[in-house]
Enzyme design. Sequence first.
Site, PDB file in Angstrom:
ATOM      1  N   ASP A  86       0.857  -1.181   0.000  1.00  0.00           N
ATOM      2  CA  ASP A  86       0.000   0.000   0.000  1.00  0.00           C
ATOM      3  C   ASP A  86       0.901   1.241   0.000  1.00  0.00           C
ATOM      4  OD1 ASP A  86      -2.230   1.764   0.554  1.00  0.00           O
ATOM      5  OD2 ASP A  86      -1.558   1.782   2.648  1.00  0.00           O
ATOM      6  N   ASP A 117      -0.390   5.179   0.763  1.00  0.00           N
ATOM      7  CA  ASP A 117      -0.735   6.187   1.778  1.00  0.00           C
ATOM      8  C   ASP A 117      -0.780   5.592   3.181  1.00  0.00           C
ATOM      9  OD1 ASP A 117      -1.085   7.573  -0.529  1.00  0.00           O
ATOM     10  OD2 ASP A 117      -3.138   8.194  -0.159  1.00  0.00           O
ATOM     11  N   ASP A 145      -1.607  -0.513   5.972  1.00  0.00           N
ATOM     12  CA  ASP A 145      -1.968   0.092   7.266  1.00  0.00           C
ATOM     13  C   ASP A 145      -3.476   0.166   7.497  1.00  0.00           C
ATOM     14  OD1 ASP A 145      -2.377   2.184   5.298  1.00  0.00           O
ATOM     15  OD2 ASP A 145      -2.626   3.535   7.005  1.00  0.00           O
TER      16      ASP A 145
HETATM   17 MG   LIG Z   1      -3.104   3.138   3.532  1.00  0.00          MG
END
Ligand SMILES: [Mg+2]
Length: 268
Positions: A16, A18, A204
């Site tokens: 991922d 961001d 995240d």
């Molecule tokens: Mg993310």
Amino acid sequence: MSDQDRHAPAPLIVSDMDGTLLDHHSYDYTAALPALRRLRSAGIPLVLNTSKTVPETALWHARLELDAPYVVENGAALLGADGALLQAWGRPRAELLAVLRDLRGRMGWRFESFDDLGVAGVQQHTGLSAEAARQALARGWSEPLRWLDGDDAIHEFKALLERHDLQLLRGGRFFHVQGRHDKATPLPALRAMLDRPLLVALGDGQNDAAMLAAADVAVRVRSPVHPLPDIGAHARVIDTASMGPAGWAEAIQQLFAQGLLRGGVDDE
Ligand SMILES: [Mg+2]
């Protein structure tokens, strides 16, 4: 090289962006640079898997000097390192917009999609520059929208979208209308294409959960703004101590230390 090394499955990293490789607030990734360089010198491919659009991701792909394919718009499509579209799982945006137009016409619901907002409207609601807003608008397979109607209506909206085989996902600022795909959808195609049996995924957020659950090694990167994603029972999970790119680097270096990743020069 020992026999065991020779026969260890070749790894592939899928990440991922961001809040994982990039800082949640500033998009800074300085803390990840030594680990990025080590992956590059070890010849281990790093595949970006993001909710960003093609032009947004292509920019980061170049900036990070990657040479692996990448995945955009939450598993909607897989692109080659040269930006060529290899495979799409998403529903074309024109189809999504037609469904939205039809529902608005019949039900009279109030919402503003990116298509309604245009560059100036997207800028107003995101704080993006005009150029960045244009890149965010260059979507292939998903449509963000601001819901301006009631909470009851949104349940009905979601149910009607599902009848069209579409899903409504809640993001930070916007709802997202897209087909039935997620960040795990392109993983079998990626594994087959790169012939790398050991898949390490890092993320995240909850929109990374399916990707993490499908990986051989799941790295949950700590976030300053939300809890670790819930991925259910998993044989091999690493939860980082640090947040964002520092946590990302911590996990990669740990995997090198454990011998799961091999080769490269540690210049840290
Ligand atoms: Mg993310």
